[in-house]
Design a protein around this motif. Structure first.
Motif, mmCIF file in Angstrom:
data_model
loop_
_atom_site.group_PDB
_atom_site.id
_atom_site.type_symbol
_atom_site.label_atom_id
_atom_site.label_comp_id
_atom_site.label_asym_id
_atom_site.label_seq_id
_atom_site.Cartn_x
_atom_site.Cartn_y
_atom_site.Cartn_z
ATOM 1 N N ASP A 396 0.898 -1.142 -0.122
ATOM 2 C CA ASP A 396 0.235 0.037 -0.083
ATOM 3 C C ASP A 396 0.935 1.245 0.060
ATOM 4 O OD1 ASP A 396 -1.816 2.290 0.492
ATOM 5 O OD2 ASP A 396 -2.474 1.000 2.463
ATOM 6 N N THR A 397 1.261 1.900 -0.962
ATOM 7 C CA THR A 397 2.086 3.026 -1.280
ATOM 8 C C THR A 397 1.407 4.173 -1.168
ATOM 9 O OG1 THR A 397 1.941 2.950 -3.811
ATOM 10 C CG2 THR A 397 3.498 1.457 -2.906
ATOM 11 N N THR A 401 1.866 13.661 -5.958
ATOM 12 C CA THR A 401 2.584 14.456 -6.959
ATOM 13 C C THR A 401 3.745 15.042 -6.577
ATOM 14 O OG1 THR A 401 0.320 14.541 -7.841
ATOM 15 C CG2 THR A 401 1.934 16.136 -8.876
ATOM 16 N N ASP A 486 -2.114 15.425 4.275
ATOM 17 C CA ASP A 486 -2.829 14.376 4.874
ATOM 18 C C ASP A 486 -2.616 14.331 6.465
ATOM 19 O OD1 ASP A 486 -3.685 13.164 2.641
ATOM 20 O OD2 ASP A 486 -1.528 12.643 2.077
ATOM 21 N N ARG A 512 -7.289 13.826 -7.644
ATOM 22 C CA ARG A 512 -7.341 14.876 -6.577
ATOM 23 C C ARG A 512 -8.206 15.902 -7.158
ATOM 24 N NH1 ARG A 512 -1.232 15.936 -4.690
ATOM 25 N NH2 ARG A 512 -2.077 18.157 -4.304
HETATM 26 C C1 6R9 Z 1 0.451 9.130 -5.902
HETATM 27 C C2 6R9 Z 1 -0.772 9.876 -5.774
HETATM 28 C C3 6R9 Z 1 -1.973 12.456 -3.421
HETATM 29 C C4 6R9 Z 1 -2.890 12.022 -2.158
HETATM 30 C C5 6R9 Z 1 -2.248 11.970 -0.978
HETATM 31 C C6 6R9 Z 1 -3.185 11.098 -0.387
HETATM 32 C C7 6R9 Z 1 -3.785 10.108 -1.171
HETATM 33 C C8 6R9 Z 1 -2.218 8.473 -2.310
HETATM 34 C C9 6R9 Z 1 -2.466 6.812 -0.709
HETATM 35 C C10 6R9 Z 1 -3.100 7.779 -0.273
HETATM 36 C C11 6R9 Z 1 -3.669 6.728 1.586
HETATM 37 C C12 6R9 Z 1 -2.381 5.576 0.193
HETATM 38 N N1 6R9 Z 1 -2.783 8.770 -1.347
HETATM 39 N N2 6R9 Z 1 -1.907 7.267 -1.863
HETATM 40 N N3 6R9 Z 1 -3.986 7.656 0.951
HETATM 41 N N4 6R9 Z 1 -3.156 5.743 1.241
HETATM 42 N N5 6R9 Z 1 -1.477 4.679 -0.067
HETATM 43 O O1 6R9 Z 1 -1.737 9.279 -5.749
HETATM 44 O O2 6R9 Z 1 -0.563 11.267 -5.891
HETATM 45 O O3 6R9 Z 1 -2.688 12.274 -6.939
HETATM 46 O O4 6R9 Z 1 -1.053 13.544 -6.142
HETATM 47 O O5 6R9 Z 1 -2.451 12.203 -4.648
HETATM 48 O O6 6R9 Z 1 -3.612 10.736 -2.654
HETATM 49 O O7 6R9 Z 1 -4.328 11.811 0.238
HETATM 50 O O8 6R9 Z 1 -2.080 13.110 -0.464
HETATM 51 P P1 6R9 Z 1 -1.767 12.450 -6.037
#
Ligand code: 6R9
Length: 630
Positions: A396-397, A401, A486, A512
């Motif tokens: 779970d990565t 951006t 976050d 987003r």
């Molecule tokens: C790579 C990407 C970023 C926002 C980030 C958060 C959410 C992304 C997540 C996650 C929980 C994960 N987010 N991965 N929340 N667990 N594994 O998605 O970039 O489009 O900029 O979104 O997405 O809220 O701040 P981006």
């Protein structure tokens, strides 16, 4: 190649070293790349201006590292494995040698059309190989690419082109998405009619058989100009801190901002994180289902995998075409080893039933990735049981951006995987949790605002054309730290779980969106006096969009439909509100601010605990809004 973490002891050792001695750590990670000149200094930074410089004084070209460098050992290996929208169309296997030739041809064509170092080129294309080729061609000659997701509207495209002052748009004529055949070039024409005065040429890749409108002044066919070019093109010498690309993303204010990444640090970080997170081994087939219009596609379809010499699968279509087994069919067909997708896709496919994955041989899968939004427990377990057969670790990565690359994630087979936890930071990443006063929350079992207290090579450098905005958005809330936007929790063992945004940013199907951005679009409708947009829990999308609108005149279904159409026109279908409630007023504080907290509760049907509403300017409105809840 960068170091690839082997086991838990190695992770612990590497992580500790990277924190105690970041410059030595990143210097050794950077060593193996091809540099035209090495750096004078590994890192210079302050988070106040902010000013962050990695590998200062170094010269390089990222495409030399993605392509030329691999020719000797893996020239014939497939670099890009392309799967068409239509399953009967043959897949394309583009080797590293072929890809280098194609990138150079495109680079030469861009030069012929007057594009040079520092010029901005906007892409508006479906997931065809030419998108990856074009992006790399820009990097080859030092032009700055800015990919706009092809689902955005003409207005959204024009806004981005204007902000970047792009000299060229590269698009396709048509976009094949499932059963749809979308006229992409028409959208570009519409954007050009609106503004886009900086654009000199539109380079059009032919992807359909129908006619398109043509303007002889600006439009050039890709096949007419690219195919005749030489397959050699000298790489432009770039400074490590020269811009590589701009990618627009939404924040809590109205206008999307252009996140800027630079050449050297982004290269080192995407390669290093790719190799560690996906544990890629020679011969593996890696598939990330994202669109190159988002950061995930930039870092983990194009740059990271190619820098690491991987075979990266690129898919033109959608998960449910021609049926809900498509993803699993592709995994079986190409014996995919690493599969990286978004929770929203998992939930949508989960809803289609277990027969779909059960029909295919998924035994090649070694790991499953998730990105874009929090993954809920149910989806996590379904992914684990029905796709991974409890045999493929789930990673779970968490990243953004702005971070350029993966920041917090389990490492497959190395650290444990606990459902819904992004777990542990990658080497070089120093996450911290703060309370709302900016105090660091030490120890475990705490919840707070997720920040990072030290730079990593792929951190954003600025927001294009507006450095003050970069500072304000990311470095001012808690001076001295990068603020992610976050909220997160650290469990009893120190694993991190990212809960979601604490600002006015929505995450709809992993996309987003700023509430202000959607509100601005809604307000374009002539009958709308005021609007407020909030997110609410949605089974498939993660979050749905709930809009409250005050209307001038008699509310009708027509007006509601028109509002949806306006949002589609201004931003694109991904921003279309799921629910639009006409309200007599919006709950406001005495200073006139909309109380979104209350609106969020109503939209989420959490009516039992509305909190104190007596201090509102107009408390009576709350009951009326509740009564009209959709
Ligand atoms: C790579 C990407 C970023 C926002 C980030 C958060 C959410 C992304 C997540 C996650 C929980 C994960 N987010 N991965 N929340 N667990 N594994 O998605 O970039 O489009 O900029 O979104 O997405 O809220 O701040 P981006």
């Amino acid at each position: 190649m960068t170091h690839q973490i082997k086991d838990l002891a190695d992770y612990k050792k590497t992580y500790e070293h990277s924190i105690k001695n970041p410059e030595a750590f990143w210097e050794s990670e950077a060593e193996s790349f091809t540099w035209m000149k090495k750096w004078d200094k590994v890192l210079e930074w302050n988070f106040d201006e902010p000013k962050i410089e990695w590998f200062k004084g170094a010269k390089l070209n990222i495409t030399v590292n993605c392509l030329d460098r691999h020719i000797k050992d893996r020239g014939d290996q497939t670099a890009l494995l392309w799967e068409a929208n239509d399953p009967s169309e043959p897949s394309k296997h583009i080797s590293y040698s072929e890809l280098l030739g194609k990138v150079c041809q495109c680079a030469n064509a861009l030069k012929e059309l007057g594009i040079g170092k520092g010029d901005r080129v906007v892409f508006y294309m479906p997931m065809v190989p030419e998108l990856a080729i074009g992006v790399l061609a820009c990097a080859r000659i030092g032009a700055i690419h800015s990919v706009v997701f092809a689902g955005f509207s003409a207005q959204a495209l024009a806004d981005r082109v204007d902000d970047a002052q792009a000299k060229m748009i590269i698009c396709s004529d048509y976009n094949n998405r499932g059963a749809k055949h979308i006229a992409v070039k028409d959208v570009v024409d519409e954007a050009m009619d609106k503004s886009c005065n900086s654009v000199e040429h539109v380079l059009v890749q032919k992807n359909g058989n129908n006619e398109v409108n043509w303007s002889d002044d600006t439009d050039v066919w890709w096949h007419e100009i690219v195919d005749k070019q030489s397959k050699e093109c000298e790489p432009e010498e770039m400074d490590a801190e020269d811009m590589l690309f701009i990618l627009y993303t939404s924040g809590s204010t109205g206008k999307p901002k252009g996140v800027v990444h630079t050449c050297g640090g982004y290269m080192v970080y995407t390669c290093s994180s790719f190799r560690n997170v996906f544990q890629y081994k020679d011969g593996d087939v890696y598939w990330c289902t994202a669109d190159i219009g988002w950061i995930t596609g930039h870092s983990y379809i194009v740059y990271g995998p190619l820098l690491a010499g991987a075979t990266s699968l690129m898919f033109e279509g959608v998960p449910t075409y021609p049926d809900a087994g498509r993803f699993w069919h592709i995994c079986e067909k190409h014996k995919v080893n690493q599969f990286y997708t978004a929770p929203t896709a998992i939930r949508a496919l989960m809803a289609c039933g277990n027969n779909w994955p059960d029909n295919y041989d998924l035994s090649s899968l070694k790991l499953l990735g998730s990105v874009g939004e929090p993954i809920n427990e149910e989806a996590w377990h379904w992914y684990d049981e029905h796709i991974g057969k409890k045999n493929s670790p789930i990673i779970d990565t968490w990243w953004q951006t702005e971070t350029g690359g993966i920041m917090i994630t389990p490492l497959p087979g190395i650290t444990d995987a606990k459902p819904t936890f992004a777990s542990y930071p990658l080497p070089g990443i120093q996450p911290i949790l703060l309370d709302s006063d900016g105090n660091i929350l030490e120890g475990n079992n705490v919840e707070g605002l997720l920040c990072v207290n030290f730079p990593w090579p792929s951190i954003l450098r600025t927001t294009y054309g507006d450095h003050a905005r970069c500072k304000l958005t990311y470095f001012s809330a808690f001076p001295g730290y990068y603020f992610t936007g976050d909220g997160a929790r650290r469990d009893e063992d120190g694993r991190i779980r990212v809960i979601g945004r604490v600002d006015d940013v929505l995450n709809v199907s992993g996309h987003r969106m700023g509430t202000a951005e959607v509100e601005n679009a809604i307000n374009e409708h002539e009958n709308v006096i005021e609007s407020a947009v909030v997110g609410y829990p949605h089974d498939i999308k993660g979050q749905g969009i709930y809009a409250y609108v005050i209307i001038n005149g008699v509310p009708s279904d027509d007006i509601i439909n028109e509002i949806r159409a306006v949002v589609t026109r201004e931003i694109g279908p991904i921003a279309k509100p799921d629910k639009i409630q006409v309200v007599p007023g919006l709950p406001k504080t005495r200073s006139g601010k909309i109380m979104r907290r209350i609106l969020r509760k109503i939209a989420s049907n959490e009516l039992s605990n509305m909190g104190d509403v007596s201090t509102l300017l107009n408390p009576e409105v709350v009951d009326e809004v509740i009564a009209g809840r959709l």
